[in-house]
Write a protein that holds these residues in place. Structure first.
Motif, PDB file in Angstrom:
ATOM      1  N   SER A   1       0.827  -1.217   0.000  1.00 28.05           N
ATOM      2  CA  SER A   1       0.000   0.000   0.000  1.00 28.05           C
ATOM      3  C   SER A   1       0.861   1.268   0.000  1.00 28.05           C
ATOM      4  CB  SER A   1      -0.953   0.011   1.186  1.00 28.05           C
ATOM      5  OG  SER A   1      -1.806  -1.095   1.136  1.00 28.05           O
ATOM      6  N   ILE A   2       1.900   1.230  -0.794  1.00 23.81           N
ATOM      7  CA  ILE A   2       2.800   2.384  -0.933  1.00 23.81           C
ATOM      8  C   ILE A   2       2.451   3.108  -2.228  1.00 23.81           C
ATOM      9  CG2 ILE A   2       5.206   3.053  -1.362  1.00 23.81           C
ATOM     10  CD1 ILE A   2       6.049   0.775   0.475  1.00 23.81           C
ATOM     11  N   ASP A   3       2.490   4.435  -2.174  1.00 29.65           N
ATOM     12  CA  ASP A   3       2.255   5.237  -3.369  1.00 29.65           C
ATOM     13  C   ASP A   3       3.447   5.039  -4.307  1.00 29.65           C
ATOM     14  OD1 ASP A   3       1.172   7.015  -5.161  1.00 29.65           O
ATOM     15  OD2 ASP A   3       1.582   8.807  -3.954  1.00 29.65           O
ATOM     16  N   ILE A   4       3.183   4.540  -5.502  1.00 35.57           N
ATOM     17  CA  ILE A   4       4.262   4.198  -6.432  1.00 35.57           C
ATOM     18  C   ILE A   4       3.800   4.401  -7.864  1.00 35.57           C
ATOM     19  CG2 ILE A   4       3.588   1.767  -6.348  1.00 35.57           C
ATOM     20  CD1 ILE A   4       6.569   1.056  -6.795  1.00 35.57           C
ATOM     21  N   GLU A   5       4.697   4.849  -8.701  1.00 38.77           N
ATOM     22  CA  GLU A   5       4.466   4.956 -10.136  1.00 38.77           C
ATOM     23  C   GLU A   5       5.725   4.479 -10.848  1.00 38.77           C
ATOM     24  OE1 GLU A   5       2.776   8.478 -11.933  1.00 38.77           O
ATOM     25  OE2 GLU A   5       1.972   9.082  -9.981  1.00 38.77           O
ATOM     26  N   GLY A   6       5.555   4.000 -12.056  1.00 40.66           N
ATOM     27  CA  GLY A   6       6.693   3.543 -12.834  1.00 40.66           C
ATOM     28  C   GLY A   6       6.515   3.878 -14.298  1.00 40.66           C
ATOM     29  N   PHE A   7       7.612   4.126 -14.956  1.00 39.14           N
ATOM     30  CA  PHE A   7       7.546   4.418 -16.375  1.00 39.14           C
ATOM     31  C   PHE A   7       8.874   4.169 -17.055  1.00 39.14           C
ATOM     32  CE2 PHE A   7       7.884   8.189 -13.812  1.00 39.14           C
ATOM     33  CZ  PHE A   7       8.940   8.895 -14.353  1.00 39.14           C
ATOM     34  N   LEU A   8       8.777   4.061 -18.346  1.00 41.53           N
ATOM     35  CA  LEU A   8       9.918   3.822 -19.213  1.00 41.53           C
ATOM     36  C   LEU A   8      10.284   5.134 -19.883  1.00 41.53           C
ATOM     37  CD1 LEU A   8      11.635   1.506 -20.492  1.00 41.53           C
ATOM     38  CD2 LEU A   8       9.905   1.401 -22.253  1.00 41.53           C
ATOM     39  N   ILE A   9      11.561   5.436 -19.908  1.00 46.19           N
ATOM     40  CA  ILE A   9      12.039   6.664 -20.556  1.00 46.19           C
ATOM     41  C   ILE A   9      12.990   6.266 -21.659  1.00 46.19           C
ATOM     42  CG2 ILE A   9      13.344   8.787 -20.240  1.00 46.19           C
ATOM     43  CD1 ILE A   9      12.514   8.753 -17.351  1.00 46.19           C
ATOM     44  N   GLN A  10      12.934   6.984 -22.744  1.00 45.47           N
ATOM     45  CA  GLN A  10      13.858   6.723 -23.843  1.00 45.47           C
ATOM     46  C   GLN A  10      14.782   7.915 -23.998  1.00 45.47           C
ATOM     47  OE1 GLN A  10      11.311   5.827 -27.102  1.00 45.47           O
ATOM     48  NE2 GLN A  10      10.718   3.874 -26.236  1.00 45.47           N
ATOM     49  N   GLY A  11      16.075   7.622 -24.026  1.00 41.19           N
ATOM     50  CA  GLY A  11      17.046   8.692 -24.171  1.00 41.19           C
ATOM     51  C   GLY A  11      18.336   8.359 -23.462  1.00 41.19           C
ATOM     52  N   GLU A  12      19.112   9.388 -23.186  1.00 46.17           N
ATOM     53  CA  GLU A  12      20.404   9.242 -22.520  1.00 46.17           C
ATOM     54  C   GLU A  12      20.172   9.155 -21.008  1.00 46.17           C
ATOM     55  OE1 GLU A  12      23.838   9.970 -20.548  1.00 46.17           O
ATOM     56  OE2 GLU A  12      22.664  11.778 -20.829  1.00 46.17           O
ATOM     57  N   VAL A  13      20.842   8.238 -20.346  1.00 48.95           N
ATOM     58  CA  VAL A  13      20.561   7.895 -18.953  1.00 48.95           C
ATOM     59  C   VAL A  13      20.692   9.085 -18.009  1.00 48.95           C
ATOM     60  CG1 VAL A  13      21.294   6.472 -17.000  1.00 48.95           C
ATOM     61  CG2 VAL A  13      21.189   5.475 -19.277  1.00 48.95           C
ATOM     62  N   VAL A  14      21.840   9.718 -17.961  1.00 49.40           N
ATOM     63  CA  VAL A  14      22.072  10.791 -16.992  1.00 49.40           C
ATOM     64  C   VAL A  14      21.118  11.955 -17.221  1.00 49.40           C
ATOM     65  CG1 VAL A  14      23.760  12.452 -16.117  1.00 49.40           C
ATOM     66  CG2 VAL A  14      24.464  10.106 -16.623  1.00 49.40           C
ATOM     67  N   LYS A  15      20.951  12.368 -18.461  1.00 48.02           N
ATOM     68  CA  LYS A  15      20.040  13.474 -18.766  1.00 48.02           C
ATOM     69  C   LYS A  15      18.605  13.133 -18.395  1.00 48.02           C
ATOM     70  CE  LYS A  15      22.678  15.520 -22.552  1.00 48.02           C
ATOM     71  NZ  LYS A  15      22.711  15.791 -24.001  1.00 48.02           N
ATOM     72  N   SER A  16      18.199  11.915 -18.679  1.00 41.39           N
ATOM     73  CA  SER A  16      16.836  11.492 -18.377  1.00 41.39           C
ATOM     74  C   SER A  16      16.582  11.479 -16.873  1.00 41.39           C
ATOM     75  CB  SER A  16      16.563  10.107 -18.962  1.00 41.39           C
ATOM     76  OG  SER A  16      16.685  10.134 -20.362  1.00 41.39           O
ATOM     77  N   ILE A  17      17.529  10.956 -16.112  1.00 39.54           N
ATOM     78  CA  ILE A  17      17.367  10.918 -14.659  1.00 39.54           C
ATOM     79  C   ILE A  17      17.349  12.335 -14.093  1.00 39.54           C
ATOM     80  CG2 ILE A  17      18.469  10.230 -12.491  1.00 39.54           C
ATOM     81  CD1 ILE A  17      19.292   7.622 -13.913  1.00 39.54           C
ATOM     82  N   LYS A  18      18.233  13.194 -14.567  1.00 43.74           N
ATOM     83  CA  LYS A  18      18.242  14.584 -14.108  1.00 43.74           C
ATOM     84  C   LYS A  18      16.905  15.260 -14.389  1.00 43.74           C
ATOM     85  CE  LYS A  18      21.586  17.303 -15.052  1.00 43.74           C
ATOM     86  NZ  LYS A  18      22.643  18.014 -15.768  1.00 43.74           N
ATOM     87  N   LYS A  19      16.336  14.993 -15.542  1.00 48.57           N
ATOM     88  CA  LYS A  19      15.054  15.593 -15.910  1.00 48.57           C
ATOM     89  C   LYS A  19      13.942  15.128 -14.965  1.00 48.57           C
ATOM     90  CE  LYS A  19      11.788  15.963 -19.717  1.00 48.57           C
ATOM     91  NZ  LYS A  19      11.400  15.489 -21.024  1.00 48.57           N
ATOM     92  N   ILE A  20      13.890  13.843 -14.684  1.00 44.25           N
ATOM     93  CA  ILE A  20      12.875  13.296 -13.780  1.00 44.25           C
ATOM     94  C   ILE A  20      13.061  13.838 -12.367  1.00 44.25           C
ATOM     95  CG2 ILE A  20      12.008  11.179 -12.695  1.00 44.25           C
ATOM     96  CD1 ILE A  20      11.140  11.663 -15.621  1.00 44.25           C
ATOM     97  N   VAL A  21      14.304  13.941 -11.922  1.00 42.70           N
ATOM     98  CA  VAL A  21      14.589  14.487 -10.591  1.00 42.70           C
ATOM     99  C   VAL A  21      14.008  15.894 -10.468  1.00 42.70           C
ATOM    100  CG1 VAL A  21      16.471  15.367  -9.127  1.00 42.70           C
ATOM    101  CG2 VAL A  21      16.577  13.052 -10.061  1.00 42.70           C
TER     102      VAL A  21
END
Length: 146
Positions: free
Chosen positions: A82-102
């Motif tokens: 019962s934890i609030d959680i979401e998941g998704f797939l991102i396409q692109g360069e790893v570091v840039k994508s993670i920075k964007k999501i952050v």
């Protein structure tokens, strides 16, 4: 701590990473975001100009399988904990994508797997975790993987 980002690279490491995120989320009442970053969209018309068709079909299948796996993990965590959680797939360069999501999701902590590599391997490959540590303005928890 309100938002945790679990960056998954390989399926076989996902359970361990998600397990750590669940422990932290229970303690802090945080939301978990699961992401997996893949190569660019294989269905993109311009990307199809170079390379045989089977390569694009294989990438499309991998993308669909990864998306289904992420959805499965999300449902399992919701049902069991019962934890609030979401998941998704991102396409692109790893570091840039993670920075964007952050930035977009106001992430407080990034959880990522870490495998020890030998010196020769590290000389000829990009060090994504080091790039993340250098570029992020938030903590990165590196989980040792077998």
């Amino acid at each position: 701590m309100k938002n945790l980002l679990v960056a998954i690279d390989r399926r076989k490491d996902a359970e361990q990473l998600i397990g750590h995120a669940i422990k932290i989320a229970k303690l802090t009442d945080a939301k978990i975001w699961i992401i997996h970053v893949m190569e660019g969209e294989p269905d993109d018309f311009l990307a199809r100009e170079a390379g045989p068709q089977y390569v694009y079909e294989k990438r499309a299948k991998e993308r669909k399988d990864s998306q289904l796996q992420i959805e499965s993990w999300v449902e399992e965590v919701k049902e069991k904990y019962s934890i609030d959680i979401e998941g998704f797939l991102i396409q692109g360069e790893v570091v840039k994508s993670i920075k964007k999501i952050v930035a977009e999701r106001n992430i407080d902590l990034v959880l990522a797997g870490h495998k020890k590599r030998n010196l020769l391997y590290s000389l000829f490959t990009a060090n994504k975790k080091k790039d993340l540590i250098d570029d992020l303005r938030i903590p990165l928890l590196a989980i040792p993987l077998p």
